[in-house]
Design an enzyme around this catalytic site. Sequence first.
Site: not given
Length: 218
Positions: A89, A199, A201
């Site tokens: 990001c 992202h 994750e």
Amino acid sequence: MELSTGTAAKKVVVFDYGFGNVRSAERALAHVGADVEITRDFDTAMNADGLLVPGVGAFSACMQGLRAARGDWIVGRRLSGGRPVMGICVGMQILFERGIEHGVETEGLDEWPGTVAPLKAPIVPHMGWNTVKAPEDSELFAGLDADARFYFVHSYAVHDWNLEVTNPRIRAPRVTWATHGEPFVAAVENGALWATQFHPEKSGDAGAQLLTNWIGTL
């Protein structure tokens, strides 16, 4: 998506400079088999197999925090030695030459040429799931379907890729694109330096596969 238990876990440091979802990144990396530590300790960050640089918020604030933690120096030293670094990001955005927010220009790490500028789209921020267009020889997106979706949250992006490689012995960077109102750089694979605007994750199984692919190169 876990790595083989027959191999030693790779040591990955999530660099904690105050501007990133470090716990989410820690959990996602541990889920795919990495030995993860959240720290800003210089020696630990330098000696890890991989360094992950997260980032949320304003470009200028992230750069200020990174420099205060000597993260700019750590990233530069690791890359000069071919040691893997991954940005996520705003942690990707600060790898470019500069960022412009609300008319204010801030110098980035200048690992890649380019300017982070506002997205021009009917709805901003770009928040939610989107597909990407990755190069056929991508290592980062290996094993993922073309319609795999990733989670984005951002209002700024890099719209042009201007780094040309003229030495035939040097592999050209592999650039992945996405579109929200206009095309923008969604990911880059450039030697030891990889990064994603989205992202991983927060991107479910697709994000786990992507992190597995990165750890597999460490």
